[in-house]
Design a protein around this motif. Structure first.
Motif, PDB file in Angstrom:
ATOM      1  N   ASN A 130      55.903  22.093   9.663  1.00 16.40           N
ATOM      2  CA  ASN A 130      55.951  21.192   8.514  1.00 16.40           C
ATOM      3  C   ASN A 130      54.844  20.153   8.576  1.00 16.40           C
ATOM      4  N   ASN A 131      54.452  19.766   9.794  1.00 18.77           N
ATOM      5  CA  ASN A 131      53.387  18.768   9.960  1.00 18.77           C
ATOM      6  C   ASN A 131      51.996  19.384   9.922  1.00 18.77           C
ATOM      7  N   GLY A 132      51.926  20.708   9.901  1.00 17.68           N
ATOM      8  CA  GLY A 132      50.621  21.382   9.889  1.00 17.68           C
ATOM      9  C   GLY A 132      49.896  21.308  11.209  1.00 17.68           C
ATOM     10  N   THR A 133      50.647  21.236  12.328  1.00 17.86           N
ATOM     11  CA  THR A 133      50.005  21.104  13.648  1.00 17.86           C
ATOM     12  C   THR A 133      50.204  22.337  14.520  1.00 17.86           C
ATOM     13  N   LEU A 134      50.582  23.466  13.928  1.00 18.49           N
ATOM     14  CA  LEU A 134      50.758  24.682  14.708  1.00 18.49           C
ATOM     15  C   LEU A 134      49.425  25.195  15.233  1.00 18.49           C
ATOM     16  N   GLU A 135      49.445  25.712  16.448  1.00 19.07           N
ATOM     17  CA  GLU A 135      48.256  26.326  17.014  1.00 19.07           C
ATOM     18  C   GLU A 135      48.185  27.800  16.611  1.00 19.07           C
ATOM     19  N   ARG A 136      46.996  28.409  16.832  1.00 23.49           N
ATOM     20  CA  ARG A 136      46.772  29.780  16.382  1.00 23.49           C
ATOM     21  C   ARG A 136      47.773  30.756  17.008  1.00 23.49           C
ATOM     22  N   GLY A 137      48.074  30.585  18.286  1.00 24.87           N
ATOM     23  CA  GLY A 137      49.018  31.466  18.943  1.00 24.87           C
ATOM     24  C   GLY A 137      50.420  31.355  18.361  1.00 24.87           C
ATOM     25  N   GLU A 138      50.808  30.145  17.948  1.00 24.94           N
ATOM     26  CA  GLU A 138      52.125  29.956  17.338  1.00 24.94           C
ATOM     27  C   GLU A 138      52.174  30.575  15.948  1.00 24.94           C
ATOM     28  N   LEU A 139      51.056  30.572  15.252  1.00 24.39           N
ATOM     29  CA  LEU A 139      50.993  31.266  13.965  1.00 24.39           C
ATOM     30  C   LEU A 139      51.173  32.767  14.169  1.00 24.39           C
ATOM     31  N   ALA A 140      50.639  33.286  15.286  1.00 21.56           N
ATOM     32  CA  ALA A 140      50.839  34.701  15.595  1.00 21.56           C
ATOM     33  C   ALA A 140      52.315  34.989  15.831  1.00 21.56           C
ATOM     34  N   LEU A 141      53.025  34.051  16.463  1.00 23.25           N
ATOM     35  CA  LEU A 141      54.464  34.221  16.685  1.00 23.25           C
ATOM     36  C   LEU A 141      55.208  34.243  15.358  1.00 23.25           C
ATOM     37  N   LEU A 142      54.861  33.359  14.443  1.00 22.39           N
ATOM     38  CA  LEU A 142      55.480  33.383  13.117  1.00 22.39           C
ATOM     39  C   LEU A 142      55.198  34.694  12.407  1.00 22.39           C
ATOM     40  N   SER A 143      54.008  35.224  12.610  1.00 21.77           N
ATOM     41  CA  SER A 143      53.669  36.523  12.028  1.00 21.77           C
ATOM     42  C   SER A 143      54.593  37.603  12.561  1.00 21.77           C
ATOM     43  N   LEU A 144      54.862  37.544  13.862  1.00 22.03           N
ATOM     44  CA  LEU A 144      55.748  38.527  14.481  1.00 22.03           C
ATOM     45  C   LEU A 144      57.145  38.451  13.859  1.00 22.03           C
ATOM     46  N   LEU A 145      57.631  37.232  13.605  1.00 16.21           N
ATOM     47  CA  LEU A 145      58.947  37.069  12.994  1.00 16.21           C
ATOM     48  C   LEU A 145      58.952  37.546  11.548  1.00 16.21           C
ATOM     49  N   ASP A 146      57.864  37.278  10.846  1.00 16.46           N
ATOM     50  CA  ASP A 146      57.774  37.722   9.450  1.00 16.46           C
ATOM     51  C   ASP A 146      57.843  39.237   9.335  1.00 16.46           C
ATOM     52  N   MET A 147      57.297  39.924  10.337  1.00 12.40           N
ATOM     53  CA  MET A 147      57.320  41.381  10.300  1.00 12.40           C
ATOM     54  C   MET A 147      58.748  41.911  10.276  1.00 12.40           C
ATOM     55  N   ALA A 148      59.683  41.131  10.841  1.00 19.82           N
ATOM     56  CA  ALA A 148      61.087  41.530  10.858  1.00 19.82           C
ATOM     57  C   ALA A 148      61.872  40.903   9.716  1.00 19.82           C
ATOM     58  N   GLY A 149      61.197  40.126   8.878  1.00 16.82           N
ATOM     59  CA  GLY A 149      61.902  39.464   7.794  1.00 16.82           C
ATOM     60  C   GLY A 149      62.763  38.315   8.257  1.00 16.82           C
ATOM     61  N   VAL A 150      62.378  37.693   9.389  1.00 18.00           N
ATOM     62  CA  VAL A 150      63.140  36.591   9.970  1.00 18.00           C
ATOM     63  C   VAL A 150      62.424  35.279   9.682  1.00 18.00           C
ATOM     64  N   THR A 151      63.186  34.260   9.271  1.00 22.57           N
ATOM     65  CA  THR A 151      62.622  32.928   9.083  1.00 22.57           C
ATOM     66  C   THR A 151      63.148  32.008  10.169  1.00 22.57           C
ATOM     67  N   LEU A 152      62.478  30.887  10.363  1.00 25.75           N
ATOM     68  CA  LEU A 152      62.930  29.936  11.382  1.00 25.75           C
ATOM     69  C   LEU A 152      64.300  29.373  11.038  1.00 25.75           C
ATOM     70  N   ARG A 153      64.614  29.275   9.757  1.00 22.96           N
ATOM     71  CA  ARG A 153      65.928  28.768   9.359  1.00 22.96           C
ATOM     72  C   ARG A 153      67.049  29.701   9.817  1.00 22.96           C
ATOM     73  N   ASP A 154      66.750  30.999   9.893  1.00 20.63           N
ATOM     74  CA  ASP A 154      67.768  31.962  10.313  1.00 20.63           C
ATOM     75  C   ASP A 154      68.312  31.646  11.705  1.00 20.63           C
ATOM     76  N   PHE A 155      67.466  31.081  12.568  1.00 25.88           N
ATOM     77  CA  PHE A 155      67.894  30.785  13.937  1.00 25.88           C
ATOM     78  C   PHE A 155      68.901  29.638  13.987  1.00 25.88           C
ATOM     79  N   GLN A 156      68.923  28.840  12.935  1.00 19.83           N
ATOM     80  CA  GLN A 156      69.798  27.676  12.925  1.00 19.83           C
ATOM     81  C   GLN A 156      71.095  27.933  12.164  1.00 19.83           C
ATOM     82  N   GLN A 157      71.295  29.171  11.690  1.00 23.96           N
ATOM     83  CA  GLN A 157      72.517  29.540  10.985  1.00 23.96           C
ATOM     84  C   GLN A 157      73.361  30.434  11.884  1.00 23.96           C
TER      85      GLN A 157
END
Length: 506
Positions: free
Chosen positions: A88-115
């Protein structure tokens, strides 16, 4: 410009033209110099027709440049709340963006982990994500195909330091299916971590961008060994280059394709001139040209010295005997040594296992012809048992001479080889050697001559195996008619055995 300290700090921190213009506009009482500069910035693109055309028509057609470096790798363990905050702050590093990409491939969002009510579905999606990226990575990564990637939710460890004290915690693990164990992603080799992270990041990037990409890779093979760098080149050629332009820097010969030297550009820093990029590799200095020369040398060893089907021989005399006997067998209407074999003398029995290992690692079909008494036979047998030789790739001469101790020369009749030796050493022998002069109890004919030469100090007491073979090569017209059916039969069986080790489909 004379500016107040606060305004001066804002101007100094500007890193783009837009930020500079904003900083100038926010000065409460701007000096005239600041006003003129702001006005000039607003008008300069309008005054330049070329820049106006670029803004109006060309900008939307411009490709996007994407830089990826050696340190842009995925973390092996992250705190989901911390990841959400920094996204949300726009401070993610490139490697963390790759991790988000990995989650997107499965259709998973970060909010899903908190439900908590989506726990089972989340597990299935994480497993699917691991399977998808594993399949894609191992389409190109050939070093260890027994690996698979797993994503797991972990509780907070006791005494964990921020931000890993904020649950839930997501960990990436790599499981070795052969050994049935898994380790954290961070504990895998640096090369695999980089390769995996880059492919995950690129998947997301490719999905998000409609325009063409120009990928800038900074030393992409830095943490990969030679074979893995070839995998990376395969990924670039087959996956990236067909859709996007790829520019990468390297000092490694394994990252240079000898078949595509037209794609290479050298970068040289010249005194008083600066850095020059050139397509003329012949003008590069020796340090710059070294990776290119090394790449060409690697290619030459794979094309001039060996082939897809390589038959290793102990010495050049073996090669001559095989060629002459093959011609003789074929003249009788039988099958000689298949021409698909590339015969490679490697200079001694002690090198056989080393060469077999090196060539087998290059995915070549390797067979070895050895003397039955060679001390290296056991080492070569272990290579065969480990799958580095083809199943029938170890051929022992004694199998065709009927003796447990034999050289390739023992395929011939004793009198035939005696004639070759007498002609080869005619100038150095006080009289021709006879069969009675030799130790007939020794099963190996070559060893009989070695002992005789030492005892009588002929040619310095050293018998050269190559000289009789050279005589046979030069004087085939005289010697071939003397080959008996028994010799030709032994040779034919030998060739049948070697040809049986040819790679199917070659």
């Amino acid at each position: 410009m004379d500016l107040a300290p606060g305004a001066a700090a804002d101007v100094d921190q500007a890193t783009t033209v837009a930020e500079l213009l904003t900083a100038l506009d926010e000065i409460e009482e701007p000096p005239s110099a600041a006003t003129r500069l702001a006005e000039r910035i607003r008008n300069w693109r309008k005054e330049d027709v070329g820049l106006h055309l670029i803004d109006a028509y060309g900008h939307r057609l411009m490709p996007k440049f994407v830089y990826y470096g050696d340190y842009d790798v995925m973390p092996g363990k992250v705190s989901i709340p911390d990841l959400v905050n920094r996204r949300n702050n726009g401070t993610l590093e490139r490697g963390e963006l790759a991790l988000l990409s990995l989650l997107d491939m499965a259709g998973v969002t970060l909010r899903d982990f908190q439900q908590t009510d989506r726990h089972e579905r989340l597990i299935r999606e994480l497993e699917n994500s691991g399977n998808v990226i594993s399949d894609e990575v191992f389409e190109y990564w050939s070093q260890n195909t027994d690996l698979e990637v797993k994503l797991e939710i972990l509780p907070v460890e006791e005494g964990a330091q921020p931000p890993l004290n904020q649950p839930p915690i997501l960990q990436i693990r790599v499981r070795n299916q052969r050994h049935r164990v898994s380790v954290p992603f961070d504990d895998r080799s640096r090369g695999f971590v980089w390769f995996f992270s880059f492919l995950a990041y690129f998947n997301k990037l490719e999905e998000a961008e409609d325009s063409d990409l120009i990928l800038l890779l900074d030393e992409p093979g830095l943490s990969l060994h030679g074979r893995a760098q070839e995998d990376l080149l395969k990924l670039i050629d087959k996956r990236l280059a067909p859709k996007h332009q790829v520019l990468y820097t390297t000092h490694s010969p394994f990252m240079v394709s000898p078949r595509s030297l037209h794609r290479v550009r050298t970068v040289v820093d010249h005194d008083k001139v600066g850095t020059k990029v050139s397509s003329d590799i012949l003008k590069a200095d020796s340090d710059t040209a070294f990776p290119l020369l090394a790449a060409m040398g690697i290619e030459m060893t794979q094309t001039l010295f060996v082939g897809e089907n390589t038959l290793l021989l102990e010495g050049p005399s073996d090669l001559i005997y095989l060629d002459v006997l093959s011609d003789a067998v074929e003249s009788e209407g039988q099958s000689g040594l298949d021409p698909q074999w590339v015969k490679a003398p490697i200079g001694g029995a002690g090198k056989l296992s080393t060469f077999a290992t090196l060539l087998g690692a290059n995915k070549l079909n390797v067979a070895v012809l050895v003397d039955s008494s060679t001390k290296d036979v056991q080492a070569v047998q272990r290579l065969r048992d480990n799958g580095q030789l083809t199943r029938n790739g170890l051929v022992e001469v004694g199998e065709f001479t009927g003796t447990g101790d034999a050289d390739i020369e023992d395929l011939f009749e004793a009198d035939f080889y005696l004639d070759l030796v007498n002609r080869a050493y005619a100038a150095q022998l006080p009289k021709p050697i006879t069969a009675a002069d030799l130790n007939g109890k020794d099963p190996r004919i070559v060893r009989r001559f070695e002992a005789y030469f030492r005892q009588h100090d002929i040619a310095g007491g050293r018998f050269n195996h190559y000289r009789p073979a050279a005589v046979l090569l030069r004087e085939q017209a005289d010697f071939l008619p003397k080959l008996t059916p028994a010799v030709l039969g032994r040779a034919e069986r030998l060739f049948d055995k070697i040809n049986g080790a040819l790679k199917h489909g070659s």
